[in-house]
Design a protein around this motif. Structure first.
Motif, PDB file in Angstrom:
ATOM      1  N   UNK A 103      -0.803  -0.231  -2.646  1.00  0.00           N
ATOM      2  CA  UNK A 103      -0.468  -0.625  -1.279  1.00  0.00           C
ATOM      3  C   UNK A 103      -0.350   0.589  -0.362  1.00  0.00           C
ATOM      4  N   UNK A 104       0.266   1.650  -0.871  1.00  0.00           N
ATOM      5  CA  UNK A 104       0.398   2.870  -0.071  1.00  0.00           C
ATOM      6  C   UNK A 104      -0.955   3.502   0.206  1.00  0.00           C
ATOM      7  N   UNK A 105      -1.857   3.469  -0.811  1.00  0.00           N
ATOM      8  CA  UNK A 105      -3.204   4.001  -0.590  1.00  0.00           C
ATOM      9  C   UNK A 105      -3.913   3.235   0.515  1.00  0.00           C
ATOM     10  N   UNK A 106      -3.798   1.899   0.478  1.00  0.00           N
ATOM     11  CA  UNK A 106      -4.410   1.105   1.547  1.00  0.00           C
ATOM     12  C   UNK A 106      -3.812   1.423   2.908  1.00  0.00           C
ATOM     13  N   UNK A 107      -2.479   1.615   2.936  1.00  0.00           N
ATOM     14  CA  UNK A 107      -1.836   1.951   4.209  1.00  0.00           C
ATOM     15  C   UNK A 107      -2.301   3.309   4.721  1.00  0.00           C
ATOM     16  N   UNK A 108      -2.435   4.276   3.794  1.00  0.00           N
ATOM     17  CA  UNK A 108      -2.907   5.610   4.188  1.00  0.00           C
ATOM     18  C   UNK A 108      -4.314   5.535   4.749  1.00  0.00           C
ATOM     19  N   UNK A 109      -5.191   4.758   4.107  1.00  0.00           N
ATOM     20  CA  UNK A 109      -6.553   4.626   4.610  1.00  0.00           C
ATOM     21  C   UNK A 109      -6.577   4.001   6.002  1.00  0.00           C
TER      22      UNK A 109
END
Length: 472
Positions: A103-109
């Protein structure tokens, strides 16, 4: 369960107390065999090596230990439950952390994409010229105030009506002479076209411009077998009216194999996603690579083991034109970095039919040529400074060439742009996702304003956002 354990312990205690008074004894003889004797207490009884209970007592103690362990596990206590529960909790915690990481990776992207958009918006705002003077409405307001104070020759009644009328037109209570910085910012913002503020193209946003951003991929279908690891799928951006196939028709061809000829047609995107073709065409010549396109009722592709381009008319199901692409490399001479004999890559955009390739004269650098869609004759060519083998794929949008940096990296970029109108090239960094790790085809559809791609068995699409058309 606890009651059973308590009964077993009580039985053992009673048995132990009875043995203190019992005359029934057990021991081993010289041959190792167990003997039972009926006797009274004597000094020699203590010398029996198994007077502590013998094998049966030890087995009973072991069974009792196991029973206690089982009970402890059931009630969640004791040493028997610790390691297994700790391991299970560790696995659950690891899974939770992995989900949070994704989820954090998606938010960062998402934040990175938004940051790129914001930077580009700031650059465009900074490029806008500052107004040389206050807007006319401010001058009118100032004049009205001077008239109202008696410093001018205009009647206060007339000046007040002018101010009120101008305020009614502006409809902004915050517009005042005391904040010139706000006035400059408002002037710049109001000059910004609304098309630049939308994430996707709309019916009013039909102009051309530089590529600003690419959305996250949307998966439409997954191939059924190994022949579909990579291939081509497309829709006709300019389907001829009255033809047998409308603009909603979807076409697909798997490109693994030495005799690639079958072109599958689907009635619409829904049937395409379900995998139910309504038409299957057999090409007269086998095709090579994933560089085929569909344009104005014709299927354009490269004939296998040659530099010959073929125009196949879908309505008549026959070849309408054939022509060799002069000096073009083929069959592995100048492919993209992922391979696949992608020496010759056809493309379509708002300005027509293109071909992306290289030659010995260009020494491996990308050459872009615009083609006549009927005869396949080269109209004009441009030689770039980027090597074809150094990029993963390329496509055309609004007369501009764009290249993709990697075909495997999950988060890569569209890293290069070449404008055929001006001959200018520049490095860019538009975020792009290879969700499935092996992107073998990227083509632009000007009608839908989307990129169509084939990523490791998956047929996907990306929405694109184009900026304001630069003044030439």
């Amino acid at each position: 369960m606890k009651l059973q354990v308590a009964l077993c312990v009580a039985c053992l205690l009673l048995t132990g107390s009875a043995q203190d008074r019992a005359t029934f004894q057990r021991g081993n003889d010289q041959r190792g065999r167990c003997q039972y004797t009926f006797t009274v207490s004597s000094p020699r009884e203590a010398s029996c090596p198994l007077s502590g209970g013998g094998p049966e007592m030890e087995a009973l103690k072991a069974r009792l230990t196991l029973l206690e362990a089982h009970v402890s596990r059931l009630v969640g206590e004791g040493p028997g439950a610790g390691p297994r529960d700790a391991h299970a909790q560790a696995e659950l915690e690891r899974a939770r952390l992995q989900r949070e990481k994704e989820q954090l990776d998606g938010t960062v992207q998402d934040l990175q994409a938004r940051l790129v958009d914001m930077k580009q918006e700031v650059e465009r705002l900074r490029a806008q010229p500052c107004p040389a003077a206050f807007p006319q409405s401010a001058a009118l307001q100032d004049g009205g105030r001077r008239a109202a104070s008696g410093s001018g020759g205009v009647s206060p009644l007339v000046s007040r009506s002018m101010v009120q009328s101008e305020r009614g037109r502006v409809r902004d209570s915050a517009w005042s002479l005391g904040s010139p910085g706000y006035q400059e910012l408002k002037a710049e913002v109001t000059q910004l076209p609304a098309s630049q503020l939308t994430q996707e193209g709309t019916e009013d946003d039909t102009g051309c411009g530089e590529l600003v951003s690419v959305s996250e991929p949307v998966s439409h279908r997954k191939a059924d077998n190994i022949a579909g690891k990579y291939g081509v799928w497309m829709q006709d951006p300019e389907a001829p009216p009255g033809g047998p196939y409308g603009p909603q028709m979807v076409w697909r061809i798997d490109t693994i194999g030495t005799d690639v000829r079958q072109l599958f047609g689907y009635e619409d995107m829904n049937q395409f996603s379900r995998g139910f073709p309504t038409k299957v065409l057999l090409l007269p010549d086998p095709m090579e690579s994933t560089g085929a396109v569909l344009y104005h009722g014709s299927f354009y592709y490269q004939r296998r083991l040659s530099r010959t381009l073929v125009r196949y008319d879908l309505a008549t199901e026959s070849v309408a034109a054939r022509r060799e692409l002069p000096h073009a490399g083929f069959h592995g001479q100048y492919p993209y970095s992922w391979g696949g004999y992608t020496d010759i890559d056809l493309a379509v955009d708002e300005q027509g039919l293109w071909v992306i390739y290289s030659s010995n004269k260009a020494k491996g650098n990308i050459v872009v040529s615009q083609l006549d869609p009927k005869s396949l004759e080269v109209r004009k060519s441009w030689e770039t400074s980027v090597r074809k083998a150094a990029v993963a794929n390329a496509f055309m949008t609004c007369g501009r060439l764009y290249t993709l940096a990697s075909y495997t990296a999950p988060n890569t970029t569209i890293n290069y742009s070449y404008d055929t109108a001006t001959g200018q090239a520049k490095a860019i960094a538009v975020p792009f996702q290879n969700r499935y790790g092996y992107n073998s085809m990227v083509d632009y559809n000007p009608s839908h304003r989307k990129l169509y791609a084939w990523d490791n068995f998956h047929m996907i699409s990306y929405g694109v956002r184009l900026g304001k058309l630069d003044a030439k």
